[in-house]
Structure formats: structure tokens, C-alpha cells
Design a protein around this motif. Structure first.
Motif, mmCIF file in Angstrom:
data_model
loop_
_atom_site.group_PDB
_atom_site.id
_atom_site.type_symbol
_atom_site.label_atom_id
_atom_site.label_comp_id
_atom_site.label_asym_id
_atom_site.label_seq_id
_atom_site.Cartn_x
_atom_site.Cartn_y
_atom_site.Cartn_z
ATOM 1 N N PHE A 260 -57.840 66.654 -15.868
ATOM 2 C CA PHE A 260 -57.959 66.922 -17.247
ATOM 3 C C PHE A 260 -59.055 66.093 -17.988
ATOM 4 O O PHE A 260 -59.360 64.902 -17.487
ATOM 5 C CB PHE A 260 -56.580 66.485 -17.943
ATOM 6 C CG PHE A 260 -55.534 67.384 -17.274
ATOM 7 C CD1 PHE A 260 -55.449 68.627 -18.084
ATOM 8 C CD2 PHE A 260 -54.654 67.022 -16.391
ATOM 9 C CE1 PHE A 260 -54.182 69.620 -17.610
ATOM 10 C CE2 PHE A 260 -53.714 67.929 -16.027
ATOM 11 C CZ PHE A 260 -53.429 69.047 -16.209
ATOM 12 N N THR A 261 -59.699 66.835 -18.951
ATOM 13 C CA THR A 261 -60.417 66.003 -19.625
ATOM 14 C C THR A 261 -59.995 65.212 -21.011
ATOM 15 O O THR A 261 -59.308 65.770 -21.717
ATOM 16 C CB THR A 261 -61.710 66.828 -20.404
ATOM 17 O OG1 THR A 261 -62.352 67.593 -19.325
ATOM 18 C CG2 THR A 261 -62.809 66.021 -21.192
ATOM 19 N N ILE A 262 -60.088 63.825 -21.045
ATOM 20 C CA ILE A 262 -59.494 63.029 -21.904
ATOM 21 C C ILE A 262 -60.439 62.402 -22.924
ATOM 22 O O ILE A 262 -61.398 61.869 -22.316
ATOM 23 C CB ILE A 262 -58.344 62.042 -21.488
ATOM 24 C CG1 ILE A 262 -57.213 62.826 -20.505
ATOM 25 C CG2 ILE A 262 -57.855 61.206 -22.553
ATOM 26 C CD1 ILE A 262 -56.345 63.651 -21.353
ATOM 27 N N GLU A 263 -60.283 62.641 -24.200
ATOM 28 C CA GLU A 263 -61.136 61.834 -25.258
ATOM 29 C C GLU A 263 -60.343 60.944 -26.046
ATOM 30 O O GLU A 263 -59.617 61.516 -26.727
ATOM 31 C CB GLU A 263 -61.879 63.013 -26.091
ATOM 32 C CG GLU A 263 -62.757 63.933 -25.321
ATOM 33 C CD GLU A 263 -63.346 64.905 -26.163
ATOM 34 O OE1 GLU A 263 -63.079 64.776 -27.542
ATOM 35 O OE2 GLU A 263 -64.328 65.866 -25.738
ATOM 36 N N ARG A 264 -60.437 59.757 -25.610
ATOM 37 C CA ARG A 264 -59.633 58.773 -26.470
ATOM 38 C C ARG A 264 -60.337 58.250 -27.607
ATOM 39 O O ARG A 264 -61.448 57.801 -27.548
ATOM 40 C CB ARG A 264 -59.308 57.345 -25.414
ATOM 41 C CG ARG A 264 -58.284 57.959 -24.354
ATOM 42 C CD ARG A 264 -58.203 56.928 -23.382
ATOM 43 N NE ARG A 264 -57.102 57.219 -22.432
ATOM 44 C CZ ARG A 264 -57.020 56.185 -21.523
ATOM 45 N NH1 ARG A 264 -57.304 54.999 -21.392
ATOM 46 N NH2 ARG A 264 -56.190 56.523 -20.436
ATOM 47 N N ASN A 265 -59.740 58.257 -28.733
ATOM 48 C CA ASN A 265 -60.058 57.725 -29.989
ATOM 49 C C ASN A 265 -59.007 56.956 -30.923
ATOM 50 O O ASN A 265 -57.724 57.523 -30.408
ATOM 51 C CB ASN A 265 -60.761 58.996 -30.791
ATOM 52 C CG ASN A 265 -61.922 59.131 -30.206
ATOM 53 O OD1 ASN A 265 -63.014 58.878 -30.145
ATOM 54 N ND2 ASN A 265 -62.045 60.712 -29.977
ATOM 55 N N VAL A 299 -53.194 54.883 -32.996
ATOM 56 C CA VAL A 299 -53.040 54.617 -31.374
ATOM 57 C C VAL A 299 -54.486 55.253 -30.971
ATOM 58 O O VAL A 299 -54.940 56.164 -31.229
ATOM 59 C CB VAL A 299 -51.787 55.444 -30.886
ATOM 60 C CG1 VAL A 299 -51.932 55.538 -29.306
ATOM 61 C CG2 VAL A 299 -50.700 54.810 -31.205
ATOM 62 N N ARG A 300 -55.002 54.856 -29.788
ATOM 63 C CA ARG A 300 -56.196 55.327 -29.140
ATOM 64 C C ARG A 300 -55.434 56.177 -28.133
ATOM 65 O O ARG A 300 -54.672 56.137 -27.108
ATOM 66 C CB ARG A 300 -56.756 54.017 -28.126
ATOM 67 C CG ARG A 300 -57.450 53.312 -29.000
ATOM 68 C CD ARG A 300 -58.419 52.230 -28.122
ATOM 69 N NE ARG A 300 -59.177 53.090 -27.257
ATOM 70 C CZ ARG A 300 -60.431 53.686 -27.900
ATOM 71 N NH1 ARG A 300 -61.081 53.572 -28.726
ATOM 72 N NH2 ARG A 300 -61.194 54.289 -26.756
ATOM 73 N N CYS A 301 -55.797 57.668 -28.367
ATOM 74 C CA CYS A 301 -55.290 58.534 -27.709
ATOM 75 C C CYS A 301 -56.204 59.974 -27.638
ATOM 76 O O CYS A 301 -57.089 59.759 -28.525
ATOM 77 C CB CYS A 301 -53.837 58.847 -28.061
ATOM 78 S SG CYS A 301 -53.647 59.650 -29.610
ATOM 79 N N ASP A 302 -55.826 60.902 -27.241
ATOM 80 C CA ASP A 302 -56.455 61.973 -27.147
ATOM 81 C C ASP A 302 -55.614 63.136 -28.272
ATOM 82 O O ASP A 302 -54.458 63.420 -27.809
ATOM 83 C CB ASP A 302 -56.626 62.905 -25.855
ATOM 84 C CG ASP A 302 -57.417 64.058 -25.878
ATOM 85 O OD1 ASP A 302 -57.255 65.000 -27.044
ATOM 86 O OD2 ASP A 302 -58.409 64.460 -25.151
#
Length: 326
Positions: A260-265, A299-302
Motif C-alpha cells: 500500500f502507498t502511504i502518505e503521512r502528513n 496526528v501524522r497519518c494518511d
């Protein structure tokens, strides 16, 4: 006592061609036919013992079927022929996993008056179980002849047991090979299916984007109440289809090993979750959804994955929850 073995003997009534072969028995017939050593085994059996008929038989609880035959006495059987199981000794051989050996029916107090030798007209008989490595009794290696033959000795019985073990080995190897090939085919088909799903998912995004652009354009155009409702429903459907495509693509990536491609922000959770809840409530106005997102913070998350997670959980709750409860 002399019993003449001829083709007009009443035994013929017990023999039937296997016109409606069940799939499992047909596969067993094919499995024995694929063993190149079987004809040689039957030839050696007949020449060594002097008997005129030998066969590899598939024996089940209710059926005896010839899978391979060596017939020098016009017994009238061929691969696929069936005998009524109650007219054979092979059910007992199958049940006890022990051979039955008869040198001379006429001189045997145990067999001279038995109905089966009289039915088929044989004087000598031997049947040895073919036992698979897992303990299953596939059937028997058997032979008969209208004249007496000295069979009850270690040389003959040992030869039959050795040949039965050899047949069982080949049958087991064939089954294992077929299972391995089937597993490989299943894996290949699964990979093709996942690739197809991935391609399909990508191809669906373009027409879906066109529909979404069209509905947005219509919303900027004066519409009556009915048209406004229809456009709103179309946009809702577009969102659902887009989410479904995302799910399908995620599944395909996972199956194909892409992960899975996860983009954390750093994102505020409350607005994201509130939006998902609002969309669900709009789509299902008859259901009461209660939510409290206070104090969640950043929260840092996708964000998209998290919204997808809540949407799935909430969708399950709506689908499977009580309709008269929030």
C-alpha cells in the motif's frame, strides 16, 4: 471335478460396461492408464503364474471397475467394465487389506461350494490390495483362471504384493503431480485476475472523472428541484464508485506484492472523520448517526486511508446494526 470356462457362462450377467462413468472413477481409470508399467506387470503376472486373466481394479464400497486388463481366456472384460461388488471377493480384500489366494477351488473346503467361483467358473484366484501411502485402498491387483494354479507360495504372493506397491507408488506420484499442477494453475489464474482488476480499476478512473466533472458543471447551471436532486445523487454515486475503485486497487496491489502507498502528513482528525460521517448520513438520511470527535488533535497519518477506514467501519455498522438504534 471340472468346470469349463466359456463365454456363454452365466457370469456374463454380472459384467456391465461403464457407460456413465462418474468423474472420480474416470479419473482413476485415466490414472491407471497413464502408468506405462501396468501392461508389463499384467503380462508378467500371467506368464509367471500361467493364469489367463489379470486386472488392476478400482474397488469402492459399491463398485468394482476394471482399470487395466490382460485377458487370454475370453473373460469378456475391458478397461471400464464393471462387476457388481457383491459378486467379487474384492470388497473383503479392500476391507481387510489382506490378500485372498485360492489354488484350487474344487479341492478347497472353504471355497468349493462358494457361489462366486461357480458364478465366474474359475478354479484359481488371487487378489492383493493396492494400498496408497495415506492408507487408502485404491483397489486390487487380481488374477483368475479356469484351471488350478499353485499360487499360495511366497514367490507368487510376494510378486503380487511388490507389483501392488509399485502401482500404488505410481498412482500417488500421479496424484501429487496433478495437485501441484492444479495449485500452480490456481496461482497463475489468481495473478491474472488481480492484474485484470488493477487494469480495470485504472481504466475506470477516467470515465468516472468525466462523470464527476459533468455533475459539477451541472451544479453551476440553474436546475429545477428534481434535477438538483438527481445531480446530487449522481455525485454521491461517483464518490462511492471512486472509493470502491480505491479498495479494489489496494487489494490488487496487496495481492501482487506491491503493498500500500502511504502518505503521512500532520492532519486534524476531527474534520476528516466528520466529513465521512456527514457523507454517510447524507446517503442514509433514515439512519441516525451520533458522533463525537472532540479532543482528537493533530496526528501524522494518511488522511485518505483513515477516512476509508472509518467509512468501511461505519458502513458495516449501518448495514448490520439495528435499524431502530443510533
Amino acid at each position: 471335478m471340472c468346470i469349463t470356462f466359456v463365454r456363454m457362462h452365466p457370469y456374463i450377467s454380472a459384467i456391465h460396461p461403464l457407460n456413465d462413468t462418474p468423474r472420480d472413477l474416470q479419473s482413476d481409470l485415466d490414472a491407471v492408464a497413464a502408468i506405462k508399467a501396468v501392461p508389463l506387470i499384467l503380462d508378467v503376472v500371467c506368464k509367471t503364474t500361467g493364469m489367463g486373466f489379470a486386472a488392476v481394479a478400482r474397488v469402492t464400497e459399491d463398485r468394482w471397475m476394471a482399470c487395466a486388463v490382460r485377458d487370454d481366456i475370453a473373460f469378456g472384460m475391458a478397461p471400464g467394465s464393471v462387476l457388481e461388488i457383491d459378486t467379487t471377493f474384492c470388497r473383503e480384500v479392500r476391507a481387510n487389506r489382506q490378500p485372498i489366494v485360492i489354488d484350487n477351488v474344487a479341492e478347497s473346503p472353504d471355497w468349493c461350494s462358494h457361489r462366486i467361483p461357480r458364478l465366474y467358473g474359475f478354479q484359481s484366484y488371487i487378489s492383493v490390495p493396492i494400498v496408497m501411502p495415506d492408507g487408502e485402498c485404491f483397489g486390487t491387483l487380481c488374477a483368475i483362471d479356469p484351471k488350478p494354479t499353485w499360487l499360495d507360495n511366497p514367490q507368487v504372493t510376494g510378486m503380487f504384493k511388490l507389483f501392488a506397491e509399485l502401482i500404488a507408488f505410481h498412482l500417488d506420484a500421479g496424484r501429487r503431480l496433478a495437485a501441484r499442477d492444479a495449485s500452480r494453475e490456481d496461482e497463475h489464474n489468481a495473478e491474472l485476475r488481480d492484474q485484470f482488476i488493477a487494469v480495470l480499476g485504472h481504466d475506470l478512473r477516467n470515465p468516472l472523472a468525466a462523470i464527476d466533472a459533468g455533475t459539477r458543471l451541472l451544479q453551476r447551471t440553474p436546475l429545477n428541484e428534481r434535477a438538483t436532486l438527481v445531480v446530487g445523487q449522481m455525485q454521491t454515486s461517483v464518490k462511492r464508485m471512486s472509493a470502491l475503485i480505491t479498495d479494489v486497487l489496494d487489494f490488487a496491489r496487496g495481492r501482487l506484492g506491491g503493498g500500500f502507498t502511504i502518505e503521512r502528513n500532520a492532519v486534524e482528525l476531527a474534520p476528516i472523520l466528520a466529513q465521512v460521517t456527514a457523507e454517510m448520513q447524507t446517503a442514509l438520511p433514515s439512519r441516525r448517526i451520533e458522533s463525537d470527535f472532540s479532543g482528537l488533535g493533530t496526528v501524522r497519518c494518511d488522511a485518505a486511508r483513515l477516512a476509508q477506514l472509518l467509512s468501511n467501519l461505519l458502513g458495516n455498522a449501518v448495514t448490520h446494526g439495528a435499524h431502530d438504534s443510533p
